[in-house]
Scaffold this active site. Structure first.
Site, PDB file in Angstrom:
ATOM      1  N   ASP A   1       0.186  -1.529  -0.266  1.00 67.53           N
ATOM      2  CA  ASP A   1      -0.117   0.058  -0.120  1.00 67.53           C
ATOM      3  C   ASP A   1       1.067   0.997  -0.228  1.00 67.53           C
ATOM      4  O   ASP A   1       1.617   1.551   0.766  1.00 67.53           O
ATOM      5  CB  ASP A   1      -1.236  -0.168   1.214  1.00 67.53           C
ATOM      6  CG  ASP A   1      -0.740   1.039   2.030  1.00 67.53           C
ATOM      7  OD1 ASP A   1      -0.101   1.684   2.546  1.00 67.53           O
ATOM      8  OD2 ASP A   1      -0.992   0.500   3.647  1.00 67.53           O
ATOM      9  N   THR A   2       0.377   2.640  -0.882  1.00 62.88           N
ATOM     10  CA  THR A   2       0.967   3.305  -1.006  1.00 62.88           C
ATOM     11  C   THR A   2       0.131   4.769  -1.524  1.00 62.88           C
ATOM     12  O   THR A   2      -0.622   4.341  -2.461  1.00 62.88           O
ATOM     13  CB  THR A   2       2.902   3.027  -2.166  1.00 62.88           C
ATOM     14  OG1 THR A   2       3.203   1.628  -1.133  1.00 62.88           O
ATOM     15  CG2 THR A   2       3.233   4.312  -2.323  1.00 62.88           C
ATOM     16  N   ALA A   3       0.998   6.004  -2.007  1.00 62.64           N
ATOM     17  CA  ALA A   3       0.187   6.707  -2.656  1.00 62.64           C
ATOM     18  C   ALA A   3       1.447   7.869  -3.797  1.00 62.64           C
ATOM     19  O   ALA A   3       2.323   8.361  -2.824  1.00 62.64           O
ATOM     20  CB  ALA A   3      -0.597   7.508  -1.713  1.00 62.64           C
TER      21      ALA A   3
ATOM     22  N   GLN B   1       1.737   3.373  -7.099  1.00 67.15           N
ATOM     23  CA  GLN B   1       1.531   2.519  -5.607  1.00 67.15           C
ATOM     24  C   GLN B   1       1.528   0.941  -5.626  1.00 67.15           C
ATOM     25  O   GLN B   1       1.978   0.499  -7.053  1.00 67.15           O
ATOM     26  CB  GLN B   1       0.482   2.662  -4.969  1.00 67.15           C
ATOM     27  CG  GLN B   1      -0.514   1.269  -4.454  1.00 67.15           C
ATOM     28  CD  GLN B   1      -1.446   0.769  -4.697  1.00 67.15           C
ATOM     29  OE1 GLN B   1      -1.269   0.752  -5.411  1.00 67.15           O
ATOM     30  NE2 GLN B   1      -1.928   0.237  -3.868  1.00 67.15           N
TER      31      GLN B   1
END
Length: 525
Positions: free
Chosen positions: A338-340, A420
């Site tokens: 999970d990432t942005a 992401q």
């Protein structure tokens, strides 16, 4: 979206449309790219809570037109000063959820202070306005937040405090419902009023540490007070006639550079885009980088990472010559999901490429008391094997998947890109940048084209080459014949991550692309 949004002066891209709008609002107010980027970052921590938040880390690449330099900021946190392997005796690995996975200090709030202090023109209070408003008054829940809430429902709905926020009333929130985070709004307001120190030395630090202590956590007040991010020298390589920049370790960014160094040995003029050969070469080049990465990546203050060798063009040529055109190799992937990622370019050409994360979806699952702050579980990436390069030790930064990128041409930013997706980050970056440089695609086209991701994401042990069903059947069949364990997934599958990109074209227009798999928007002016 089928084509890039074009701005004549500025561009903001992010995986949530409200965050992109908040960044553009700052630009229209007279702020620069750095002000806008912090506004986007904070807003994402509110409206994209399954992917990022105040309890996570951030990495930044910046370009100030005035000095013409690409700079990098490492906003990742270290393990606690009393956190060591003895705390996990009898366990095979650090837990993925709970207070004992929240063992690294969140670095994102400190990074806001650094970016604004070095490059910004507005105050922290000014750039946090939108984030505070969306937390206080709410925003409409998107399809992605619903999807990830459903995916994690079994534990999310039973986690103390967290369940009240993310599973209100004991049900999965529906798309379009108003999502309010009053506690988080108060925390953001405190930061706006008192600055970063309230998070690391003041009221919020005390509240977080007190909660962790009550719950058996391992971080202390000293750990928060001692935290500081670092301005570091970016790493780079030449690909065709571009200079590609990444953040150095503990980021995995060098894997993306290694892949391009290897691929530079092949003539894409003779390789059809979307063919089996295209996907095969990219996958095999990336596998070579993953093999080296898994041997050396950790906190460079604890291990001498041989970047000179890894980024050497002759070494890349050797790795390229080892690629068998008709046979897939097997290696050992790692994990992370999970990432942005977001990027901003302003009217003066100032540019920011940045990425932030809680690690797993909803991080550790631990919301720290009444602060509204969900803490990351990045520390669960440490190994409990004393002989492992990324072994858990006090005051250490873990192997990090986050890797924002900038491609420069003639000394100025030309393409800002990132995604992401943990293991998928270097893979998607490589696909996007080769499509734009070697095949002349604009950002939206490069992002829209079918993607692949090799190996496993967290919780799923796999050596498969996941490839979207839009890839032609003959290419899929040929990949299978070459030995790839092909798994055909959905047309626009979320496992491919959420990519965004900005390209500054030859007319100095700004073309922005966002991922159709996410909830983002490109906002230009």
């Amino acid at each position: 979206m089928t084509q890039s949004i074009i701005g004549t002066k500025s561009m903001v891209v992010s995986p949530h449309y409200l965050a992109s709008m908040s960044g553009n609002k700052i630009l229209e107010k007279g702020g620069n790219a750095f002000d806008a980027a912090v506004a986007v970052s904070a807003c994402l921590g509110v409206v994209y809570p399954h992917m990022t938040g105040l309890g996570g880390d951030a990495f930044w690449l910046t370009y100030e037109r005035e000095d013409g330099e690409i700079r990098a900021f490492n906003g990742s946190g270290r393990s606690g000063s009393n956190v060591n392997r003895d705390a996990y005796i009898g366990e095979k690995q650090i837990p993925f959820r709970g207070v004992r996975s929240a063992i690294t200090v969140p670095g994102m709030v400190d990074s806001w202070d650094e970016i604004l202090g070095e490059c910004g023109t507005l105050t922290l209070a000014e750039v946090l306005e939108s984030a505070i408003e969306y937390a206080e008054k709410g925003f409409p829940i998107t399809k992605n937040q619903v999807m990830y809430t459903e995916k994690n429902w079994d534990w999310l709905s039973t986690a103390p405090i967290t369940a009240k926020i993310y599973a209100p009333g004991g049900h999965v929130p529906q798309v379009g419902e108003r999502f309010v985070q009053k506690d988080l709004a108060r925390s953001l307001a405190l930061i706006a009023d008192q600055g970063r120190d309230v998070f690391y030395k003041g009221e919020l630090a005390k509240a977080i540490v007190s909660f962790l202590k009550e719950q058996g956590g391992l971080l202390s007040a000293v750990d928060f007070a001692d935290h500081h991010g670092n301005w570091v020298e970016p790493i780079s390589t030449q690909y065709r006639n571009y200079t590609i920049y990444q953040v150095p370790p503990n980021s995995q960014g060098f894997v993306g550079l290694m892949a391009l160094n290897i691929l530079e040995n092949f003539n894409f003029d003779n390789i059809d885009h979307g063919s089996a050969e295209y996907y095969h070469l990219l996958a095999e080049a990336l596998k070579a980088g993953f093999r080296d990465r898994n041997e050396v990546l950790t906190d460079p203050e604890f291990f001498n990472i041989p970047l000179d060798k890894l980024l050497d063009k002759q070494y890349a040529a050797k790795l390229a010559s080892a690629i068998q055109t008709n046979a897939a190799k097997v290696t050992s992937p790692s994990m992370g999901n999970d990432t942005a990622y977001a990027a901003v370019v302003d009217k003066d050409g100032n540019s920011v490429s940045f990425i932030q994360s809680l690690y797993f979806e909803f991080g550790s699952g631990v919301t720290a008391g009444q602060t509204g702050v969900m803490l990351q579980n990045r520390g669960s990436f440490f190994s409990l094997d004393s002989n492992h390069v990324n072994s858990l030790e006090p005051n250490k930064r873990s192997f990090h998947t986050l890797m924002p990128a900038i491609a420069c041409k003639d000394g100025q930013p030309s393409i800002l890109y990132g995604t992401q997706g943990g293991e998928g980050q270097p893979q998607t970056q490589t696909a996007i940048i080769t499509r734009m440089i070697d095949y002349g695609m604009d950002p939206q086209a490069a992002i829209n084209e079918p993607r692949f991701v090799w190996g496993r994401t967290w919780g799923e042990d796999s050596e498969s080459l996941k490839i979207e069903s839009r890839v032609k059947k003959d290419a899929v069949d040929e990949l299978k014949e070459r030995g790839h364990h092909v798994e055909v997934v959905e047309e626009f599958d979320g496992v491919m991550g959420h990519a965004q990109a900005i390209r500054i074209d030859e007319h100095n227009f700004l073309k922005g692309g966002v991922d159709p798999r996410g909830d983002g928007a490109a906002v230009g002016s």
